[in-house]
Design an enzyme around this catalytic site. Sequence first.
Site, PDB file in Angstrom:
ATOM      1  N   ARG A 311       0.774  -1.375   0.022  1.00 48.22           N
ATOM      2  CA  ARG A 311       0.140  -0.171   0.014  1.00 48.22           C
ATOM      3  C   ARG A 311       0.472   0.925   0.119  1.00 48.22           C
ATOM      4  NH1 ARG A 311      -5.765   1.623   0.391  1.00 48.22           N
ATOM      5  NH2 ARG A 311      -5.969  -0.305   0.459  1.00 48.22           N
ATOM      6  N   GLU A 714      -9.433   5.373   7.268  1.00 45.40           N
ATOM      7  CA  GLU A 714      -8.198   6.585   6.887  1.00 45.40           C
ATOM      8  C   GLU A 714      -7.762   7.555   5.897  1.00 45.40           C
ATOM      9  OE1 GLU A 714      -8.064   2.304   5.507  1.00 45.40           O
ATOM     10  OE2 GLU A 714      -5.840   2.475   6.992  1.00 45.40           O
TER      11      GLU A 714
HETATM   12  N1  MTE Z   1     -12.127   5.618  14.218  1.00 49.22           N
HETATM   13  C1  MTE Z   1     -12.764   5.441  15.706  1.00 49.22           C
HETATM   14  N2  MTE Z   1     -12.594   5.996  17.120  1.00 49.22           N
HETATM   15  N3  MTE Z   1     -11.161   4.385  16.343  1.00 49.22           N
HETATM   16  C2  MTE Z   1     -10.243   3.599  15.505  1.00 49.22           C
HETATM   17  O1  MTE Z   1      -9.768   2.451  15.998  1.00 49.22           O
HETATM   18  N4  MTE Z   1     -10.301   2.808  13.075  1.00 49.22           N
HETATM   19  C3  MTE Z   1      -9.665   4.081  11.650  1.00 49.22           C
HETATM   20  C4  MTE Z   1     -10.753   4.340  11.315  1.00 49.22           C
HETATM   21  N5  MTE Z   1     -11.069   5.195  12.746  1.00 49.22           N
HETATM   22  C5  MTE Z   1     -10.241   4.043  13.905  1.00 49.22           C
HETATM   23  C6  MTE Z   1     -11.234   4.805  13.933  1.00 49.22           C
HETATM   24  C7  MTE Z   1      -9.061   2.390  10.426  1.00 49.22           C
HETATM   25  S1  MTE Z   1      -7.568   2.296  10.682  1.00 49.22           S
HETATM   26  C8  MTE Z   1      -9.639   1.792  10.207  1.00 49.22           C
HETATM   27  S2  MTE Z   1      -9.507   0.846   8.634  1.00 49.22           S
HETATM   28  C9  MTE Z   1     -11.474   2.542   9.733  1.00 49.22           C
HETATM   29  O2  MTE Z   1     -11.591   2.878  10.932  1.00 49.22           O
HETATM   30  C10 MTE Z   1     -12.559   1.730  10.393  1.00 49.22           C
HETATM   31  O3  MTE Z   1     -13.957   0.922  10.422  1.00 49.22           O
HETATM   32  P1  MTE Z   1     -14.468   1.656   8.679  1.00 49.22           P
HETATM   33  O4  MTE Z   1     -14.344   0.603   7.805  1.00 49.22           O
HETATM   34  O5  MTE Z   1     -15.817   0.996   9.132  1.00 49.22           O
HETATM   35  O6  MTE Z   1     -13.912   2.991   8.326  1.00 49.22           O
HETATM   36  N1  HPA Z   2      -5.658  -2.659   4.160  1.00 57.79           N
HETATM   37  C1  HPA Z   2      -5.818  -3.292   5.514  1.00 57.79           C
HETATM   38  N2  HPA Z   2      -5.626  -4.301   6.072  1.00 57.79           N
HETATM   39  C2  HPA Z   2      -5.177  -4.976   4.926  1.00 57.79           C
HETATM   40  C3  HPA Z   2      -5.416  -4.125   3.882  1.00 57.79           C
HETATM   41  C4  HPA Z   2      -5.544  -3.632   3.344  1.00 57.79           C
HETATM   42  O1  HPA Z   2      -5.091  -2.883   2.147  1.00 57.79           O
HETATM   43  N3  HPA Z   2      -4.278  -5.601   2.563  1.00 57.79           N
HETATM   44  C5  HPA Z   2      -4.521  -6.952   3.824  1.00 57.79           C
HETATM   45  N4  HPA Z   2      -4.654  -6.433   5.126  1.00 57.79           N
HETATM   46 MO1  MOS Z   3      -6.732  -0.054   9.063  1.00 55.27          MO
HETATM   47  S1  MOS Z   3      -5.077   0.481   9.233  1.00 55.27           S
HETATM   48  O1  MOS Z   3      -7.007  -0.730   7.768  1.00 55.27           O
HETATM   49  O2  MOS Z   3      -7.440  -1.360  10.665  1.00 55.27           O
END
Ligand code: MTE
Ligand code: HPA
Ligand code: MOS
Length: 772
Positions: A311, A714
Amino acid sequence: MTAARRPIPHDSAPRHVTGSARYIDDLPEPEGLLHAALHLSDRVHARIRSIDLSAARAVPGVAAVITVADVPGDPDIAPVVRPEPVLAQDTIEFHGQPVAAIAARDLATARRAARLVKVEYEDLPPLLDLAEAVEKQSLLLPPLQLKRGNAQEAIARAPHRLNGELHLGGQDHFYLEGQVSLAEPREGGDTFVHCSTQHPSEVQKLVARVLGKPLHSVTVECRRMGGGFGGKESQAAQFACIAALLAHRTQKPVKLRLDRDEDMIVTGKRHDFLVRYDVGFDAEGRILGYDLLLAGRGGWAADLTGAVVDRAVFHADSSYWIPDVTITGLCCRTNTVSNTAFRGFGGPQGMAATEYVIDEIARHLGRDPLEVRLANLYGKTERNVTPYFQTIRDNILPELFADLLASSDYRRRRQEIDAFNAHSPHLKKGLALTPVKFGISFTTSFLNQAGALVLIYEDGSVQLNHGGTEMGQGLYIKVAQVVADVLGIGLEQIRITATRTDKVPNTSPTAASSGADMNGKAAEAAALTLRRRLAEVAAPILGVPPDGIRFRDGMLQGGGNVMSFAEAVHNAYIARVSLAASGYYATPGIHFDRTTRRGSPFFYFAYGVAATEVLVDCFTGEYRFTRADLLHDCGDSLNPAIDLGQVEGGYLQGLGWLTMEELWWDADGRLRTHAPSTYKIPTARDLPADFRVRLVNGKPNPAETIFRSKAVGEPPLMLAISGWLALKDAVAAAAGTQRVHLDAPATPERVLLAIEAAKRKLAAAPEAVAAK
Ligand code: MTE
Ligand code: HPA
Ligand code: MOS
């Protein structure tokens, strides 16, 4: 009133603030609960000669002491590439690696016994330094290299050329709830695990593996996490497995909760990166050739490093079209903790590297970095193919730049800041504006799938379940909003239930920002199935065909007649129509071929732009962010209140990574920043004094996502790159030269040293400052 697209508060918000939201350590303790502790190794790299558990076992109240030799099944819990033993096996690979686990009647006893485990070691030479790992090609996995044209030839031909090196630091997740699991032995040899995890299905799989049992005998539940941020995507499993092993051994429930210091020592972090670049460009700063090395520190084991470095490589184009380009990603092996997923998953490191290079190009040419960014920006219909040959079809960056340039008053403030700096000897301001383009989908293509289970009870109330986990990001409320709208009922009629592997099987981690995209679609599919069934039952009563019925405001409406949702449900029950449905979703059209290094790994891109201003005290290197303007793209937001929170939180977490959060290992490989006393995360006080955050309006996702929304978890983190480069801008002003170097995190100490170093460089070679 529909539920989707409204700024509805998080479903647990009242419970969060009153303290009634239950995290695993808050659950009522089951009868006979044992508490677990770990014995961590005090060596950094060593062969284990012998382990003596007798003193630990002799402590009154200790129920079990185990090492890897006591694992009944397969002790390897690698999520992707072996080996990753659940407890150290034969060797110690990093300082703090867990060697033994103890279960005792209380936590104090377990911890006391853990200190009595005696291990004899034969020390081995450690490899701690990332640059040394690159030099020795100490790699966990083969490199990934993207290539288009001939970068080196293009660089050689270019009118201007720059090369250099950069270090981007790591980051601790600092979730407020640390890693915790509670495992209970159940009837017939089954195991039930409460686990704070982003990936219940993988925890289920690995618990089953270490116990030597089929997956159907293990159930994992997660109601919510007190934050995950990627740190519980793969690495919650180890603690669940240890709790389950101790529960299996003692036939008692066992809770394992790491304290903060242990958590920081034992668990992986954001990968720090060593970056080397070689770039050729024209007089406008347009990149002609770019050769980039991204070396990520995987630590002692692979974990998710392969995908993280992928990534990083996929995001090293940032938002720019680069004709001749080579990007190489290395997964480096060192004797340090095994790094893992962290919000952005390598993307921030790849993007930050190239944003830094763009900034260097601009300073070399004596231009505003903004103009160099605009000159290189991806086009909409041409100059729009990435280095992995995906055509970008949804580019809205030109509009976002225009919008933010106007709303932030960038150009006027740029002049004002330059004028301020010219007259202010000891306080200097900096300003930077940077874009974000983030690819949505797991780059591991098979993970792009999700399932949901929707149950309607006879009274018309609904239970909702899906494979996504709640970590504070608001996934549960978003998916509930989708189901409420499909069924035309109020949110209060829907009960959100905990994520469990016995409700929806074989789920993917909640990660890659795809939680709402995928689980929203899966839940929509289940709700549509139920709606169709209800419509068929109601059609003859309402006197209209099934597809002539509208579901709205808790009613079925058709042909001028109405029936309440509850009545329709009751009728369906009497007519013996199933009121339970599962739904499934797989993201369409994504692929990537690692051998040809070509494909379209992303379903779409999420965009944003940010301008950040900073004020630096040149005596101390201390600084405050005085203003930030953020504009972020959520498509048609499912929930603008939740999304705004994600944008604000993501930005501040990114700012923490790039400015104040510094991990520090000593020469012996010991982490010395393992508590909030030595590791500083941003708080509300660190928010920019003038913080202006907006979501892009009226731009539905052209990709067919759930209600045309976009993933948001993210991408906004990377808006913080503007804060780091604003600091670099202020450093240049303070030093009186454009030749500055600023690694991340740009702590006050590093800012001060950067100013001093640039001044020394200027004194040693004043003539080199003149523009070439
Ligand atoms: N927001 C909060 N409050 N707490 C979290 O742990 N994790 C982040 C983001 N926002 C997180 C957060 C990460 S790393 C990801 S991948 C996404 O939320 C995952 O949730 P979603 O796919 O439902 O957005
Ligand atoms: N993002 C987050 N987690 C993952 C991914 C990615 O692209 N691929 C495998 N695990
Ligand atoms: Mo988020 S780093 O893809 O859990």
